[in-house]
Structures are given as structure tokens and as C-alpha cells.
Design a protein around this motif. Structure first.
Motif, PDB file in Angstrom:
ATOM      1  N   ALA A  20      -8.800   4.239   1.281  1.00 59.62           N
ATOM      2  CA  ALA A  20      -7.723   3.289   1.621  1.00 59.62           C
ATOM      3  C   ALA A  20      -7.617   3.138   3.143  1.00 59.62           C
ATOM      4  CB  ALA A  20      -6.400   3.789   1.040  1.00 59.62           C
ATOM      5  N   ILE A  21      -7.768   4.245   3.856  1.00 62.70           N
ATOM      6  CA  ILE A  21      -7.715   4.207   5.326  1.00 62.70           C
ATOM      7  C   ILE A  21      -8.866   3.345   5.854  1.00 62.70           C
ATOM      8  CG2 ILE A  21      -8.028   5.608   7.423  1.00 62.70           C
ATOM      9  CD1 ILE A  21      -6.608   7.937   5.870  1.00 62.70           C
ATOM     10  N   ALA A  22     -10.057   3.581   5.280  1.00 62.65           N
ATOM     11  CA  ALA A  22     -11.255   2.896   5.795  1.00 62.65           C
ATOM     12  C   ALA A  22     -11.185   1.386   5.593  1.00 62.65           C
ATOM     13  CB  ALA A  22     -12.499   3.464   5.102  1.00 62.65           C
ATOM     14  N   SER A  23     -10.497   0.942   4.548  1.00 62.70           N
ATOM     15  CA  SER A  23     -10.512  -0.500   4.280  1.00 62.70           C
ATOM     16  C   SER A  23      -9.208  -1.188   4.683  1.00 62.70           C
ATOM     17  CB  SER A  23     -10.805  -0.739   2.790  1.00 62.70           C
ATOM     18  OG  SER A  23      -9.818  -0.095   2.028  1.00 62.70           O
ATOM     19  N   ALA A  24      -8.368  -0.504   5.476  1.00 66.71           N
ATOM     20  CA  ALA A  24      -7.057  -1.085   5.836  1.00 66.71           C
ATOM     21  C   ALA A  24      -7.204  -2.312   6.725  1.00 66.71           C
ATOM     22  CB  ALA A  24      -6.226  -0.030   6.562  1.00 66.71           C
ATOM     23  N   LEU A  25      -6.357  -3.308   6.469  1.00 67.74           N
ATOM     24  CA  LEU A  25      -6.239  -4.439   7.389  1.00 67.74           C
ATOM     25  C   LEU A  25      -5.371  -3.975   8.549  1.00 67.74           C
ATOM     26  CD1 LEU A  25      -5.383  -7.360   4.935  1.00 67.74           C
ATOM     27  CD2 LEU A  25      -7.593  -6.860   6.046  1.00 67.74           C
ATOM     28  N   ASP A  33       2.013  -6.838  14.840  1.00 64.40           N
ATOM     29  CA  ASP A  33       0.954  -7.646  14.232  1.00 64.40           C
ATOM     30  C   ASP A  33       0.135  -6.895  13.195  1.00 64.40           C
ATOM     31  OD1 ASP A  33       1.380  -9.942  15.586  1.00 64.40           O
ATOM     32  OD2 ASP A  33      -0.264  -9.702  17.038  1.00 64.40           O
ATOM     33  N   ASP A  34       0.524  -5.660  12.879  1.00 68.30           N
ATOM     34  CA  ASP A  34      -0.306  -4.903  11.935  1.00 68.30           C
ATOM     35  C   ASP A  34       0.233  -5.111  10.519  1.00 68.30           C
ATOM     36  OD1 ASP A  34      -1.295  -2.745  10.253  1.00 68.30           O
ATOM     37  OD2 ASP A  34      -2.190  -1.969  12.104  1.00 68.30           O
ATOM     38  N   PRO A  35      -0.505  -5.832   9.668  1.00 70.21           N
ATOM     39  CA  PRO A  35       0.044  -6.175   8.352  1.00 70.21           C
ATOM     40  C   PRO A  35       0.289  -4.957   7.473  1.00 70.21           C
ATOM     41  CG  PRO A  35      -2.292  -6.803   8.499  1.00 70.21           C
ATOM     42  CD  PRO A  35      -1.873  -6.349   9.866  1.00 70.21           C
ATOM     43  N   THR A  36      -0.519  -3.913   7.647  1.00 73.78           N
ATOM     44  CA  THR A  36      -0.364  -2.737   6.784  1.00 73.78           C
ATOM     45  C   THR A  36       0.867  -1.929   7.203  1.00 73.78           C
ATOM     46  OG1 THR A  36      -2.765  -2.744   6.575  1.00 73.78           O
ATOM     47  CG2 THR A  36      -1.628  -0.820   5.749  1.00 73.78           C
ATOM     48  N   VAL A 235      -2.452   0.946  13.962  1.00 70.98           N
ATOM     49  CA  VAL A 235      -2.010   2.130  13.234  1.00 70.98           C
ATOM     50  C   VAL A 235      -1.890   1.872  11.721  1.00 70.98           C
ATOM     51  CG1 VAL A 235       0.467   1.768  13.589  1.00 70.98           C
ATOM     52  CG2 VAL A 235      -0.473   4.102  13.555  1.00 70.98           C
ATOM     53  N   GLY A 236      -2.286   0.662  11.337  1.00 74.18           N
ATOM     54  CA  GLY A 236      -2.388   0.361   9.905  1.00 74.18           C
ATOM     55  C   GLY A 236      -3.345   1.315   9.192  1.00 74.18           C
ATOM     56  N   LEU A 237      -4.275   1.901   9.942  1.00 77.57           N
ATOM     57  CA  LEU A 237      -5.156   2.918   9.350  1.00 77.57           C
ATOM     58  C   LEU A 237      -4.321   4.047   8.752  1.00 77.57           C
ATOM     59  CD1 LEU A 237      -7.891   3.170  12.142  1.00 77.57           C
ATOM     60  CD2 LEU A 237      -8.070   2.000   9.931  1.00 77.57           C
ATOM     61  N   TYR A 244      -0.976   4.584   0.108  1.00 75.33           N
ATOM     62  CA  TYR A 244      -1.701   5.321  -0.938  1.00 75.33           C
ATOM     63  C   TYR A 244      -0.839   6.487  -1.449  1.00 75.33           C
ATOM     64  CZ  TYR A 244      -5.381   7.801  -3.396  1.00 75.33           C
ATOM     65  OH  TYR A 244      -6.114   8.414  -4.378  1.00 75.33           O
ATOM     66  N   ALA A 245      -0.182   7.164  -0.515  1.00 77.67           N
ATOM     67  CA  ALA A 245       0.661   8.308  -0.883  1.00 77.67           C
ATOM     68  C   ALA A 245       1.805   7.866  -1.796  1.00 77.67           C
ATOM     69  CB  ALA A 245       1.222   8.966   0.384  1.00 77.67           C
ATOM     70  N   LEU A 246       2.412   6.729  -1.471  1.00 72.41           N
ATOM     71  CA  LEU A 246       3.523   6.231  -2.306  1.00 72.41           C
ATOM     72  C   LEU A 246       3.021   5.804  -3.682  1.00 72.41           C
ATOM     73  CD1 LEU A 246       5.418   4.083   0.368  1.00 72.41           C
ATOM     74  CD2 LEU A 246       6.178   6.252  -0.603  1.00 72.41           C
ATOM     75  N   ASP A 247       1.819   5.224  -3.719  1.00 80.37           N
ATOM     76  CA  ASP A 247       1.254   4.777  -5.008  1.00 80.37           C
ATOM     77  C   ASP A 247       0.918   5.949  -5.921  1.00 80.37           C
ATOM     78  OD1 ASP A 247       1.316   2.118  -4.262  1.00 80.37           O
ATOM     79  OD2 ASP A 247      -0.781   2.082  -3.561  1.00 80.37           O
ATOM     80  N   HIS A 248       0.398   7.027  -5.334  1.00 86.10           N
ATOM     81  CA  HIS A 248      -0.217   8.075  -6.173  1.00 86.10           C
ATOM     82  C   HIS A 248       0.494   9.421  -6.192  1.00 86.10           C
ATOM     83  CE1 HIS A 248      -3.851   5.653  -6.826  1.00 86.10           C
ATOM     84  NE2 HIS A 248      -3.692   5.277  -5.582  1.00 86.10           N
TER      85      HIS A 248
END
Ligand code: PLP
Length: 343
Positions: A20-25, A33-36, A235-237, A244-248
Motif C-alpha cells: 500500500a505504501i509503495a503504490s500510494a498517490l 496537495d497530497d491526496p492520500t 507523506v502520503g506514503l 491500510y491499518a484502518l482497513d485491516h
């Protein structure tokens, strides 16, 4: 490999989280300006029914950014005497914000609204310090993972706010309180003006906390975050790890609680003075070694020799914290090690 129960902060990101970190926008978060990051701040604010959120690297910073929005220099914040804000943030409220504090004591940090209400002195000037905020820690870390009764929180909040006193929640482990008590996140939101939550404790993210409050408070906290040098760029990374933490990782906290209880029961069966298992409500096991013939530091050192790492936090107080990198087999091993050391 050692079994590390010093804290729930020792976890390493899972492969899923790393993906999830690797593919973050990402974008430049100082420009918002960081969408994540933006979606994480909105998501957590919505979860707690608060107006706005702000990402920060640590829970300490989240607490400090928020209490300074509530308390002016020279005014006072009340909290329990072992609260992280007064015991483990190295005087930050006094150093950076000129905040004075008074504390109350309660067994296991358990909140009884009458105690802070009796201590509070609002509008006390010009001769005495005025109380402008009360902070509650839920769960209470140094109290042993104590879940605060929602009825006491509600009573404190109602009476304090009626007296013009604001309410802050240090919710570093509010996820554990939610899972243990079933209290909806939005209910916590109703009772507090500001809330800090951590993604890097039981939820297993490497970094990250969110400050929650009104739009005005969070706008002010954003300015101070930059002033402290914690305005971050792509810092969206890290925010992706938070999503991910909230999802899982929320519901699985029940497993951590069950393993903590299992250790407490085994230790209490060996020596009832060590711990009352009924007091183990979440993922923290606080041991009283005063009748065990050794200090907490000795106990921790001897456990370490056998491959179990725990924290000695007082002369006779040792702490074990369960987390997502600790499983049932390791729990059995940890029990064997501790019973051997206790003799
Ligand atoms: C209750 C509580 N609040 C705040 C914090 C601060 O978090 P951080 O270590 O990210 O500054 C901690 C850390 O352990 C904590 O236990």
C-alpha cells in the motif's frame, strides 16, 4: 528470534502494508496537495464525527498541537498523574506552550468524573491559575491499558463544558478502547473538543497520528505543525500505511486482548499478587513485582536472557504489551519463560 512485548510500537509493517505504501498517490502536503493524506485526515475525522483532521508524525506532537489550541500560556490543563501528556512528553506543554498542569491520582488511571471536577478551577484570575482544559487518556497506558467508562467521560464532559472547560482525549489507543467496550468512535467525538489518535501503536503503521478538532482548531494546529518543523511533503506514503491499518487492523485487536488476558491468568494462577486478571481489559499487562523478591528491572533482565523482552517502568512495575507481531505460540512461550524466572 526474541519475543518483544516492550510496546505495541515495535511491530514491523506487513507485506500488504508495504504494498500500500509503495503504490500510494502522493503530492506536497505542505500545500495540502497530497491526496492520500487528505483522504486519511477526512476519513478519521468522519469516523469520530469531528470537523477536521491533521496528520502528524507522532502522538506526542498530535497531543501538543491540540492542547495548545485549548489552553493559553499560563492557564492550566488537568489530567491524571500518569497520563502520557504529563509523564512522557518531557514537559512539552510547558516548554512550547507555557501550559501549567495539575494532576489527580486514580487507581489504574480509571476515570471518576468527580475527581477532576473537584480539582478544576475555571475563571480563577487574577490571583489563581484558571483551568481551561481537562485531558483524558483512553486507554490509559501506564494505568495498565484501562478502558475509561463512557458514562464517566460523558458526565465529566457535560459538567466541565458547562463550566467553560474544554475536553481533550489522548486516544493513542482509542482503537483498543473501542474494541474492548463496543463504544462507537462517534460517541467519543461527542464528548471531546479535540482528540489525538495513533496509527503506529496497535494498528501497526510505522508512523502517524491524527489530530482531530473543529476546523478552526485544526487550522491553528496546521500552522503550529509547520512552525515546529513537522510540515512534511510526499507523506502520503505514510498515510497509505494509515489507511491500510484502518482497513485491516482494528477488529483484530481483540486477538491482542485475548493473549494479554491469557498471560495475566497464567501469572495470577502462579502468584495472585502479580496481577488481577480482571484488570487486563485490553493489550497491556501491568505486573506488580513487589512481592516477587526481585525488582522489575531484574525480572526484565532475566526474561531478556531467555529471549523475552518486556519493559520495567517502575521499581516494581513491569509492563507487557501484546501486538500484531505476537501470536498464540509466542504467548505460550512467554508464559513459560516468565514462570521459570519467577521460580
Ligand atoms: C497514551 C499515549 N499517548 C501518546 C503517546 C505518544 O505517541 P508517540 O510515541 O507517537 O509520540 C503514547 C506513546 O506511547 C501513548 O502511550
Amino acid at each position: 528470534m526474541a519475543i518483544d512485548l516492550r510496546s505495541d510500537t515495535v511491530t514491523r509493517p506487513s507485506q500488504g502494508m508495504r504494498d500500500a505504501i509503495a503504490s500510494a498517490l502522493v503530492g506536497d502536503d505542505v500545500y495540502s496537495d497530497d491526496p492520500t493524506v487528505n483522504s486519511l485526515e477526512e476519513r478519521v475525522a468522519e469516523l469520530f464525527s469531528m470537523e477536521a483532521g491533521l496528520f502528524s508524525p507522532t502522538g506526542s506532537l498530535a497531543n501538543q498541537l491540540l492542547i495548545r489550541t485549548l489552553v493559553n500560556p499560563g492557564e492550566e490543563l488537568l489530567t491524571e498523574e500518569r497520563a502520557h501528556i504529563v509523564r512522557a512528553e518531557l514537559g512539552a506543554g510547558a516548554v512550547f506552550s507555557g501550559i501549567t498542569t495539575r494532576t489527580w491520582h486514580s487507581e489504574r488511571g480509571l476515570l471518576n468524573a468527580d475527581t477532576p471536577l473537584a480539582l478544576a478551577h475555571e475563571n480563577a484570575g487574577p490571583y489563581l491559575v484558571s483551568t481551561t482544559a481537562i485531558a483524558v487518556e483512553n486507554t490509559h497506558n501506564f494505568g495498565g491499558g484501562t478502558v475509561q467508562p463512557i458514562s464517566e467521560i460523558a458526565r465529566l464532559s457535560k459538567e466541565a463544558r458547562a463550566r467553560g472547560i474544554s475536553m481533550h482525549l489522548d486516544g493513542a489507543r482509542i482503537w483498543n478502547a473501542h474494541v474492548a467496550s463496543g463504544t462507537p468512535f462517534s460517541e467519543f467525538g461527542q464528548h471531546f473538543d479535540t482528540i489525538s489518535v495513533c496509527l503506529s501503536k496497535g494498528l501497526g503503521a510505522p508512523v502517524g497520528s491524527i489530530s482531530l478538532g473543529s476546523k478552526a482548531a485544526i487550522a491553528q494546529a496546521r500552522i503550529w505543525r509547520k512552525r515546529y518543523g513537522a510540515g512534511m511533503r510526499q507523506v502520503g506514503l505514510l498515510a497509505a500505511a494509515g489507511h491500510y491499518a484502518l482497513d485491516h487492523n482494528i477488529n483484530r485487536l481483540a486477538d491482542d486482548h485475548a493473549l494479554a488476558k491469557k498471560m495475566a491468568l497464567a501469572l495470577a494462577a502462579h502468584d495472585a499478587t502479580l496481577i488481577n486478571p480482571d484488570h487486563v481489559e485490553t493489550n497491556i499487562v501491568g505486573l506488580d513485582l513487589s512481592h516477587a523478591g526481585m525488582t522489575a528491572a531484574d525480572f526484565a533482565a532475566r526474561c531478556k536472557e531467555k529471549g523475552l523482552w518486556i519493559s520495567a517502568l517502575g521499581k516494581s512495575y513491569a509492563r507487557l504489551v501484546t501486538h500484531l507481531d505476537f501470536d498464540s505460540a509466542q504467548c505460550d512461550e512467554a508464559i513459560v519463560i516468565m514462570l521459570e524466572v519467577l521460580g
